[in-house]
Design a protein around this motif. Structure first.
Motif, PDB file in Angstrom:
ATOM      1  N   GLN A 196      71.504 -23.433  43.628  1.00 53.38           N
ATOM      2  CA  GLN A 196      71.121 -24.628  43.141  1.00 53.38           C
ATOM      3  C   GLN A 196      69.919 -25.033  43.594  1.00 53.38           C
ATOM      4  O   GLN A 196      69.765 -25.385  44.670  1.00 53.38           O
ATOM      5  N   ALA A 197      68.612 -25.149  42.730  1.00 55.92           N
ATOM      6  CA  ALA A 197      67.506 -25.730  43.396  1.00 55.92           C
ATOM      7  C   ALA A 197      67.235 -27.051  42.451  1.00 55.92           C
ATOM      8  O   ALA A 197      67.506 -27.130  41.328  1.00 55.92           O
ATOM      9  N   THR A 198      66.969 -28.180  43.263  1.00 52.92           N
ATOM     10  CA  THR A 198      66.821 -29.364  42.734  1.00 52.92           C
ATOM     11  C   THR A 198      65.340 -29.947  42.930  1.00 52.92           C
ATOM     12  O   THR A 198      65.162 -29.900  44.197  1.00 52.92           O
ATOM     13  N   VAL A 199      64.593 -30.493  42.084  1.00 53.86           N
ATOM     14  CA  VAL A 199      63.444 -31.177  42.631  1.00 53.86           C
ATOM     15  C   VAL A 199      63.675 -32.523  42.828  1.00 53.86           C
ATOM     16  O   VAL A 199      64.185 -33.286  42.172  1.00 53.86           O
ATOM     17  N   LEU A 200      63.277 -32.961  44.231  1.00 47.38           N
ATOM     18  CA  LEU A 200      63.436 -34.402  44.773  1.00 47.38           C
ATOM     19  C   LEU A 200      62.137 -35.076  44.571  1.00 47.38           C
ATOM     20  O   LEU A 200      62.449 -36.487  44.311  1.00 47.38           O
ATOM     21  N   ALA A 201      61.113 -34.597  44.575  1.00 42.32           N
ATOM     22  CA  ALA A 201      59.985 -35.289  44.179  1.00 42.32           C
ATOM     23  C   ALA A 201      58.895 -34.590  43.478  1.00 42.32           C
ATOM     24  O   ALA A 201      58.772 -33.321  43.787  1.00 42.32           O
ATOM     25  N   ASP A 202      58.136 -34.835  42.568  1.00 44.15           N
ATOM     26  CA  ASP A 202      56.982 -34.291  42.118  1.00 44.15           C
ATOM     27  C   ASP A 202      55.635 -34.980  41.761  1.00 44.15           C
ATOM     28  O   ASP A 202      55.545 -36.273  42.391  1.00 44.15           O
ATOM     29  N   GLY A 203      54.772 -34.421  41.125  1.00 41.61           N
ATOM     30  CA  GLY A 203      53.351 -35.124  40.860  1.00 41.61           C
ATOM     31  C   GLY A 203      52.734 -35.116  42.199  1.00 41.61           C
ATOM     32  O   GLY A 203      52.038 -36.211  42.224  1.00 41.61           O
ATOM     33  N   LEU A 204      52.954 -34.274  43.082  1.00 45.36           N
ATOM     34  CA  LEU A 204      52.354 -34.295  44.314  1.00 45.36           C
ATOM     35  C   LEU A 204      51.032 -33.378  44.439  1.00 45.36           C
ATOM     36  O   LEU A 204      50.876 -32.395  43.740  1.00 45.36           O
ATOM     37  N   ALA A 205      50.238 -33.825  45.435  1.00 47.03           N
ATOM     38  CA  ALA A 205      48.933 -33.088  45.501  1.00 47.03           C
ATOM     39  C   ALA A 205      48.973 -32.152  46.740  1.00 47.03           C
ATOM     40  O   ALA A 205      48.283 -32.355  47.912  1.00 47.03           O
ATOM     41  N   ALA A 206      49.428 -30.931  46.199  1.00 49.61           N
ATOM     42  CA  ALA A 206      49.626 -29.733  47.170  1.00 49.61           C
ATOM     43  C   ALA A 206      50.476 -30.149  48.499  1.00 49.61           C
ATOM     44  O   ALA A 206      49.877 -30.136  49.321  1.00 49.61           O
ATOM     45  N   THR A 207      51.618 -30.209  48.206  1.00 43.46           N
ATOM     46  CA  THR A 207      52.650 -30.545  49.170  1.00 43.46           C
ATOM     47  C   THR A 207      52.482 -29.597  50.227  1.00 43.46           C
ATOM     48  O   THR A 207      52.541 -28.213  49.894  1.00 43.46           O
ATOM     49  N   ASN A 208      52.571 -29.981  51.401  1.00 40.44           N
ATOM     50  CA  ASN A 208      52.423 -28.900  52.801  1.00 40.44           C
ATOM     51  C   ASN A 208      53.555 -29.204  53.715  1.00 40.44           C
ATOM     52  O   ASN A 208      54.466 -28.533  53.547  1.00 40.44           O
ATOM     53  N   GLY A 209      53.225 -29.987  54.683  1.00 42.80           N
ATOM     54  CA  GLY A 209      54.222 -30.278  55.666  1.00 42.80           C
ATOM     55  C   GLY A 209      55.563 -30.856  55.224  1.00 42.80           C
ATOM     56  O   GLY A 209      55.517 -31.687  54.395  1.00 42.80           O
ATOM     57  N   VAL A 210      56.611 -30.589  55.891  1.00 43.48           N
ATOM     58  CA  VAL A 210      57.948 -31.103  55.610  1.00 43.48           C
ATOM     59  C   VAL A 210      58.914 -31.132  56.621  1.00 43.48           C
ATOM     60  O   VAL A 210      58.993 -30.149  57.460  1.00 43.48           O
ATOM     61  N   SER A 211      59.653 -32.236  56.849  1.00 49.91           N
ATOM     62  CA  SER A 211      60.531 -32.351  58.041  1.00 49.91           C
ATOM     63  C   SER A 211      61.389 -33.624  57.883  1.00 49.91           C
ATOM     64  O   SER A 211      60.982 -34.669  57.423  1.00 49.91           O
ATOM     65  N   PHE A 212      62.607 -33.233  58.387  1.00 53.00           N
ATOM     66  CA  PHE A 212      63.593 -34.525  58.623  1.00 53.00           C
ATOM     67  C   PHE A 212      63.012 -35.480  59.579  1.00 53.00           C
ATOM     68  O   PHE A 212      62.399 -35.083  60.595  1.00 53.00           O
ATOM     69  N   ASP A 213      63.461 -36.637  59.472  1.00 52.59           N
ATOM     70  CA  ASP A 213      63.220 -37.680  60.489  1.00 52.59           C
ATOM     71  C   ASP A 213      64.266 -37.375  61.803  1.00 52.59           C
ATOM     72  O   ASP A 213      65.120 -36.435  61.408  1.00 52.59           O
ATOM     73  N   ALA A 214      64.156 -38.105  62.855  1.00 53.50           N
ATOM     74  CA  ALA A 214      65.199 -37.655  63.887  1.00 53.50           C
ATOM     75  C   ALA A 214      66.583 -37.927  63.623  1.00 53.50           C
ATOM     76  O   ALA A 214      67.438 -37.266  64.147  1.00 53.50           O
ATOM     77  N   ASP A 215      67.042 -38.769  62.775  1.00 54.92           N
ATOM     78  CA  ASP A 215      68.483 -38.955  62.404  1.00 54.92           C
ATOM     79  C   ASP A 215      68.803 -38.299  61.222  1.00 54.92           C
ATOM     80  O   ASP A 215      69.971 -38.594  60.579  1.00 54.92           O
TER      81      ASP A 215
END
Length: 342
Positions: A196-215
């Motif tokens: 299952q794939a779900t879009v969490l955010a769209d309308g973005l200008a070439a999404t690149n880096g992604v990382s969780f925060d510390a918690d």
């Protein structure tokens, strides 16, 4: 990762093999001590030192681009070469003690832009930007499997970077729209079974880096074409509860690339177009800039970083016409899963 133009990437499926060059050369010394970056104070310079050259520009593609540094359980550092043609190593394993590198995987198809190990099954996951797929490998680089392929909400992906939650679900930056210069990018969640794939955010200008925060309360992600870092707050099920622009990066000619987060919650923002990395605290304060020595002609991008798990020694992937290099510096806090690949 800032992808090269579509033309050289498209050529990767048909070019012939070349021998690996440059591995195990120019070994460097230990990392310098970190500056004491104080929240609220002026940004400091973290001086990086060269460790080794890993690759030279490939004849078929005219370039080399290192990405996705991540440590395996044995302390081997693994990187991908985005523009490596068929036959040349697309995944490399680096013995940092010996100052040597060896090929782990190649194929005649993939253009891999990131790498990270899953906490669910221990396999190495790669994003294939060109074909819109997520591929997994055994830790030794063998047993390739297609984990996810196909459209998401009626549109193909150009997966760039990825992050895992503690349960092994994937969060992918979809850089769709880059070649058109259109805000078609997305952040996509794929469950750990790939069903299952779900879009969490769209309308973005070439999404690149992604990382969780510390918690693991939310996701940081960067947009290459807007030089901004945004934050998605998530609930326990991985659904978005809020979204806002968090940091506007004054990059000049440089653009925001991959993101890593250390144990203190600091963000390490890679740059395409400048061989440097910016470090911010979680409130958006510019703490430090990682700079290369003055003798780095021919190096144009510092795409990503891996910080030693439980330690502060960081390894930065740097590329340009001079080749693909590994540099080291002392991070502001210890490395965790969020500063180890993606």
């Amino acid at each position: 990762m800032r992808r090269p133009t579509i033309r050289p990437l498209a050529a990767l499926a048909t070019v012939g093999a070349l021998a690996l060059t440059g591995c195990g050369t120019e070994a460097g010394g230990t990392a310098p001590e970190a500056a004491d970056a104080t929240p609220g104070g002026p940004p400091h310079t973290l001086q990086a030192e060269r460790v080794m050259r890993l690759t030279e520009p490939h004849q078929e593609t005219g370039m080399t681009l290192l990405e996705g540094p991540t440590f395996d359980e044995d302390g081997q550092l693994i990187v991908v070469d985005v523009t490596a043609p068929a036959g040349d190593p697309k995944v490399l394993g680096i013995d940092l003690e010996a100052g040597t590198a060896r090929p782990l995987h190649t194929d005649d198809r993939g253009a891999y832009t990131s790498a990270q190990f899953s906490p669910h099954d221990g396999r190495l996951y790669l994003t294939d930007y060109l074909h819109g797929e997520i591929v997994s490998l055994a830790p030794d680089g063998g047993d390739p499997r297609t984990f996810f392929a196909g459209e998401v909400d009626g549109a193909p992906m150009n997966p760039d970077d990825l992050a895992f939650d503690p349960a092994g679900n994937l969060y992918v930056s979809d850089s769709r729209g880059l070649s058109e210069g259109e805000p078609l990018g997305r952040v996509v969640r794929i469950d750990r079974d790939g069903e299952q794939a779900t879009v969490l955010a769209d309308g973005l200008a070439a999404t690149n880096g992604v990382s969780f925060d510390a918690d693991h309360a939310g996701l940081w992600f960067s947009e290459l074409l807007e030089n901004r870092i945004s934050y998605l707050k998530l609930d326990a099920a991985g659904a978005v509860t809020s979204r806002h622009t968090a940091i506007r990066v004054d990059g000049g000619i440089a653009q925001t690339d991959s993101i890593a987060v250390d144990a203190a919650g600091n963000l390490y923002q890679g740059l395409h177009g400048r061989a440097a990395m910016l470090v911010y605290d979680r409130h958006g304060g510019h703490l430090a800039t990682v700079e290369l020595p003055t003798d780095h002609a021919g190096l144009e991008s510092a795409t990503n970083v891996a910080i030693t798990p439980g330690g502060t020694t960081a390894y930065l992937t740097v590329s340009g016409p001079a080749g693909g290099y590994l540099y080291t510096f002392e991070a502001l806090a210890e490395g965790t899963r969020q500063s180890n690949g993606g």
